[in-house]
Every structure is written in structure tokens, then in C-alpha cells.
Design a protein around this motif. Sequence first.
Motif, PDB file in Angstrom:
ATOM      1  N   HIS A 212      58.265  30.725  51.740  1.00 50.60           N
ATOM      2  CA  HIS A 212      57.371  29.655  52.175  1.00 50.60           C
ATOM      3  C   HIS A 212      56.931  29.830  53.622  1.00 50.60           C
ATOM      4  CE1 HIS A 212      58.749  27.626  48.485  1.00 50.60           C
ATOM      5  NE2 HIS A 212      57.648  26.933  48.595  1.00 50.60           N
ATOM      6  N   ASP A 213      57.695  30.592  54.405  1.00 52.53           N
ATOM      7  CA  ASP A 213      57.309  30.836  55.796  1.00 52.53           C
ATOM      8  C   ASP A 213      56.322  31.992  55.937  1.00 52.53           C
ATOM      9  OD1 ASP A 213      58.847  28.778  56.723  1.00 52.53           O
ATOM     10  OD2 ASP A 213      60.599  30.023  57.168  1.00 52.53           O
ATOM     11  N   GLU A 214      56.219  32.838  54.911  1.00 49.56           N
ATOM     12  CA  GLU A 214      55.315  33.985  54.993  1.00 49.56           C
ATOM     13  C   GLU A 214      53.862  33.525  54.976  1.00 49.56           C
ATOM     14  OE1 GLU A 214      56.333  36.508  51.765  1.00 49.56           O
ATOM     15  OE2 GLU A 214      58.136  37.328  52.732  1.00 49.56           O
ATOM     16  N   ARG A 215      53.050  34.259  55.701  1.00 49.72           N
ATOM     17  CA  ARG A 215      51.617  33.948  55.740  1.00 49.72           C
ATOM     18  C   ARG A 215      50.986  34.304  54.396  1.00 49.72           C
ATOM     19  NH1 ARG A 215      48.053  33.114  59.880  1.00 49.72           N
ATOM     20  NH2 ARG A 215      45.867  33.580  59.461  1.00 49.72           N
ATOM     21  N   MET A 216      50.232  33.380  53.819  1.00 50.42           N
ATOM     22  CA  MET A 216      49.617  33.615  52.521  1.00 50.42           C
ATOM     23  C   MET A 216      48.347  34.456  52.680  1.00 50.42           C
ATOM     24  SD  MET A 216      48.497  30.837  49.598  1.00 50.42           S
ATOM     25  CE  MET A 216      50.164  30.200  49.455  1.00 50.42           C
ATOM     26  N   ARG A 217      48.254  35.528  51.908  1.00 49.77           N
ATOM     27  CA  ARG A 217      47.078  36.380  51.952  1.00 49.77           C
ATOM     28  C   ARG A 217      45.927  35.734  51.175  1.00 49.77           C
ATOM     29  NH1 ARG A 217      49.243  41.575  49.148  1.00 49.77           N
ATOM     30  NH2 ARG A 217      50.215  39.925  47.887  1.00 49.77           N
ATOM     31  N   PRO A 218      44.703  36.085  51.507  1.00 48.43           N
ATOM     32  CA  PRO A 218      43.578  35.613  50.684  1.00 48.43           C
ATOM     33  C   PRO A 218      43.731  36.094  49.248  1.00 48.43           C
ATOM     34  CG  PRO A 218      42.798  36.563  52.754  1.00 48.43           C
ATOM     35  CD  PRO A 218      44.258  36.877  52.666  1.00 48.43           C
ATOM     36  N   CYS A 219      43.203  35.319  48.317  1.00 49.69           N
ATOM     37  CA  CYS A 219      43.373  35.654  46.902  1.00 49.69           C
ATOM     38  C   CYS A 219      42.767  37.013  46.568  1.00 49.69           C
ATOM     39  CB  CYS A 219      42.736  34.568  46.042  1.00 49.69           C
ATOM     40  SG  CYS A 219      43.106  34.703  44.280  1.00 49.69           S
ATOM     41  N   ASN A 220      41.685  37.401  47.249  1.00 49.13           N
ATOM     42  CA  ASN A 220      41.006  38.642  46.885  1.00 49.13           C
ATOM     43  C   ASN A 220      41.750  39.894  47.333  1.00 49.13           C
ATOM     44  OD1 ASN A 220      40.528  38.468  49.618  1.00 49.13           O
ATOM     45  ND2 ASN A 220      38.300  38.545  49.478  1.00 49.13           N
ATOM     46  N   VAL A 221      42.829  39.731  48.105  1.00 47.21           N
ATOM     47  CA  VAL A 221      43.667  40.883  48.441  1.00 47.21           C
ATOM     48  C   VAL A 221      45.045  40.782  47.784  1.00 47.21           C
ATOM     49  CG1 VAL A 221      42.465  41.340  50.611  1.00 47.21           C
ATOM     50  CG2 VAL A 221      44.473  39.833  50.603  1.00 47.21           C
ATOM     51  N   ASP A 222      45.227  39.768  46.969  1.00 48.57           N
ATOM     52  CA  ASP A 222      46.456  39.601  46.187  1.00 48.57           C
ATOM     53  C   ASP A 222      46.099  39.904  44.735  1.00 48.57           C
ATOM     54  OD1 ASP A 222      48.693  38.803  44.808  1.00 48.57           O
ATOM     55  OD2 ASP A 222      48.701  36.741  45.541  1.00 48.57           O
ATOM     56  N   ALA A 223      46.564  41.049  44.226  1.00 48.80           N
ATOM     57  CA  ALA A 223      46.150  41.511  42.902  1.00 48.80           C
ATOM     58  C   ALA A 223      46.469  40.492  41.817  1.00 48.80           C
ATOM     59  CB  ALA A 223      46.812  42.850  42.586  1.00 48.80           C
ATOM     60  N   ALA A 224      47.655  39.859  41.885  1.00 50.27           N
ATOM     61  CA  ALA A 224      48.047  38.889  40.860  1.00 50.27           C
ATOM     62  C   ALA A 224      47.124  37.677  40.886  1.00 50.27           C
ATOM     63  CB  ALA A 224      49.496  38.460  41.062  1.00 50.27           C
ATOM     64  N   CYS A 225      46.790  37.212  42.077  1.00 49.24           N
ATOM     65  CA  CYS A 225      45.905  36.049  42.212  1.00 49.24           C
ATOM     66  C   CYS A 225      44.500  36.385  41.717  1.00 49.24           C
ATOM     67  CB  CYS A 225      45.862  35.594  43.672  1.00 49.24           C
ATOM     68  SG  CYS A 225      44.847  34.127  43.961  1.00 49.24           S
ATOM     69  N   GLU A 226      43.994  37.546  42.113  1.00 43.79           N
ATOM     70  CA  GLU A 226      42.650  37.934  41.708  1.00 43.79           C
ATOM     71  C   GLU A 226      42.551  38.092  40.193  1.00 43.79           C
ATOM     72  OE1 GLU A 226      39.224  40.897  43.445  1.00 43.79           O
ATOM     73  OE2 GLU A 226      41.295  41.620  43.400  1.00 43.79           O
ATOM     74  N   HIS A 227      43.590  38.670  39.580  1.00 48.36           N
ATOM     75  CA  HIS A 227      43.582  38.843  38.130  1.00 48.36           C
ATOM     76  C   HIS A 227      43.617  37.480  37.423  1.00 48.36           C
ATOM     77  CE1 HIS A 227      44.245  40.853  34.297  1.00 48.36           C
ATOM     78  NE2 HIS A 227      45.241  40.012  34.061  1.00 48.36           N
ATOM     79  N   ALA A 228      44.439  36.553  37.949  1.00 49.37           N
ATOM     80  CA  ALA A 228      44.522  35.219  37.350  1.00 49.37           C
ATOM     81  C   ALA A 228      43.176  34.495  37.450  1.00 49.37           C
ATOM     82  CB  ALA A 228      45.623  34.406  38.024  1.00 49.37           C
ATOM     83  N   GLN A 229      42.505  34.630  38.590  1.00 52.89           N
ATOM     84  CA  GLN A 229      41.192  34.006  38.751  1.00 52.89           C
ATOM     85  C   GLN A 229      40.171  34.614  37.788  1.00 52.89           C
ATOM     86  OE1 GLN A 229      40.559  31.351  40.349  1.00 52.89           O
ATOM     87  NE2 GLN A 229      41.249  31.322  42.480  1.00 52.89           N
ATOM     88  N   PHE A 230      40.261  35.909  37.573  1.00 51.26           N
ATOM     89  CA  PHE A 230      39.364  36.567  36.622  1.00 51.26           C
ATOM     90  C   PHE A 230      39.573  36.000  35.219  1.00 51.26           C
ATOM     91  CE2 PHE A 230      38.781  39.863  33.389  1.00 51.26           C
ATOM     92  CZ  PHE A 230      37.450  40.203  33.586  1.00 51.26           C
ATOM     93  N   ASP A 231      40.836  35.858  34.813  1.00 51.59           N
ATOM     94  CA  ASP A 231      41.134  35.299  33.493  1.00 51.59           C
ATOM     95  C   ASP A 231      40.604  33.871  33.371  1.00 51.59           C
ATOM     96  OD1 ASP A 231      42.324  37.571  32.534  1.00 51.59           O
ATOM     97  OD2 ASP A 231      44.379  36.912  32.937  1.00 51.59           O
ATOM     98  N   LEU A 232      40.767  33.098  34.442  1.00 46.08           N
ATOM     99  CA  LEU A 232      40.299  31.717  34.402  1.00 46.08           C
ATOM    100  C   LEU A 232      38.788  31.655  34.205  1.00 46.08           C
ATOM    101  CD1 LEU A 232      40.806  28.708  34.627  1.00 46.08           C
ATOM    102  CD2 LEU A 232      40.748  28.927  37.118  1.00 46.08           C
ATOM    103  N   ARG A 233      38.051  32.464  34.936  1.00 47.17           N
ATOM    104  CA  ARG A 233      36.590  32.473  34.779  1.00 47.17           C
ATOM    105  C   ARG A 233      36.188  32.923  33.372  1.00 47.17           C
ATOM    106  NH1 ARG A 233      37.049  34.567  40.120  1.00 47.17           N
ATOM    107  NH2 ARG A 233      36.946  36.702  39.310  1.00 47.17           N
ATOM    108  N   ARG A 234      36.929  33.899  32.831  1.00 47.12           N
ATOM    109  CA  ARG A 234      36.605  34.417  31.500  1.00 47.12           C
ATOM    110  C   ARG A 234      36.782  33.340  30.426  1.00 47.12           C
ATOM    111  NH1 ARG A 234      39.894  37.745  27.856  1.00 47.12           N
ATOM    112  NH2 ARG A 234      41.513  37.788  29.457  1.00 47.12           N
TER     113      ARG A 234
END
Length: 295
Positions: A212-234
Motif C-alpha cells: 500500500h505504500d508503493e507508488r501505483m503505476r499508470p494502468c497503461n504500464v501495468d500489463a495486468a491492469c491494461e489487459h483487464a481494461q481491454f477485456d472490460l471494453r471487449r
Amino acid sequence: MLKSKNPLRAFAESVLRCALLVALSGAPLAAHAEAARADPIDTAMQNCSARADRSSTPGQVQCIEAARDAWQAAIDSAMRSIEGTAPDAARRGWQDSQNHWLAWRKEEAPLLRAVFATTRGSTYSITQANMQLQSVRDRALALRHVASRFAPPPAAAPAAPTSAASGASAATSGMMSGAVAAMASGARVGSDAPAVSSPVASRAQSDDARAHDERMRPCNVDAACEHAQFDLRRYERALRDKLPARARPALLRAQRAWKAYFDATAPLGTEAERVDLIGERVATIKRLSETVGND
């Protein structure tokens, strides 16, 4: 001959409804699976669904709605804990998240009604009730975890009284026991005593706090987040294409409200929890896209 088939058919339909209920109630997201298996609310719902007087479709729905009310009470309890123990910034953040969650749930209801209005068969009322339950259950489990992070440590157990005859020996033993307990909890004993952590519990807590203390990366550089967003749009496109034209505004409003809830909530957690949030929505939209028009 026709009369003899009716009881069998009724029994088969009852078994199907029970199987559907168990399958849906036992399919939480992977992030919460372990916490959910032994939860008393889940157990109570399964026991309710197995009762003879709840074997009908309305009876099964009553069991699910009772479980949803129990999970809502768990949400309220967790929020009270967060409001009472979290630091001010975190407390305000989770209050804002909860307000957006409530607003999203309000917009989600018309979408569910629109989807299930296109289906035929009484068992779909069980599916609809389960989908309404799942989002409440997911939220309750997430808030329980948040509340546990901010909860104060449990108070130490009072020392057992000693007799006068034990004298200095008992006092020394008590001091040694207190030192061991303090070391096990990671506290320092004296100015030079090293802190010793519990090999399991404290390590898990420190890993959670570090995440929780780590800085959160933008979703577009987090492969898991980007893939999940792709599935959601699909799956959102698939649902929109299958919905009747008159029902598509309900999807737009629900997705807009969910996005506001996501934007308020994701920064409060970790990257893994952000992916879980998207994954929960993917699962819902996917199921709705597969349900439209079924009979």
C-alpha cells in the motif's frame, strides 16, 4: 402416466435451481475466495437454500436476498470501523469511495432489469438475485480487509496473579514472559533489544503495508491492469451490441457510474487490488452479455 411425470419434473427443476444457486454463490473472485469459503453468511445462505420450504424459485430468491442484507450489514460495520480508526485522509478517501459505490449501485439496478427483461424462465430470477448479491459481497470483503489494516492491535492479556510464596521467582518469570511476548509482536524490550517479528503474521502484515505504500503505476504500464481494461471494453461492446436499443442508455449510465466509483477507489489500494476491481466488473459485464436474450 402424465401425472407421474409431474413430480419428477418438479423435483428436477428444484435440483437445477439449487445447483445454480450453489454454483453462483460459490464462484467469488479469486482475490476473495479463501476468505469467503468459511464465512458464516455464505454458510447460512447455503443452509437456507437446502431447506424444503425454500426449494421453489421465490424461496431461493428469499435466501439470496437475506444473504445480501447480511453482506450489506457487514459493509456498514466495516465502514464504521474505518471511520473510527483510519487516519483522516484515508477515512475521507473511503467515505468518498463508498458514496460513489452507492451511486453506482443505484445506476446498476436499471441495467440488470433491462438485461433480464430479455430472458425467459423463472430460474433467471435466481441469476439476477445472485448478481445483485455478488457486488455487495465483493464490497463487504474488500472493506473488511481495509478495516483490518486500520484496526488497532488487540490488547495484551492481563498477567495471571501470583501468590506471595512464589515471590521473586514469579516476578522474574512474568518479566521474561512479557519480554518474549513483546519480541514476538515486534516491540523493543529495553533500549538495545532487537525487534523480533512473528514469522507468519507479521511478515504478511508488513508485505501488505509495503504494497500500500508503493507508488501505483499508470494502468497503461501495468500489463495486468491494461489487459483487464481491454477485456472490460471487449465485453462492454458485446453487451451493448446485444441489448435492445432502448436499453443501451442504461448500460451507458451504469458504466459511467462504475468508472466514477473505480476512479475514487483504485488510488486507495494497491495495483493488485486495482486489477481486482476491474476483474469484478469484467465478470459482471461478461455474464450479462452472455445472458441477454436467453430462454
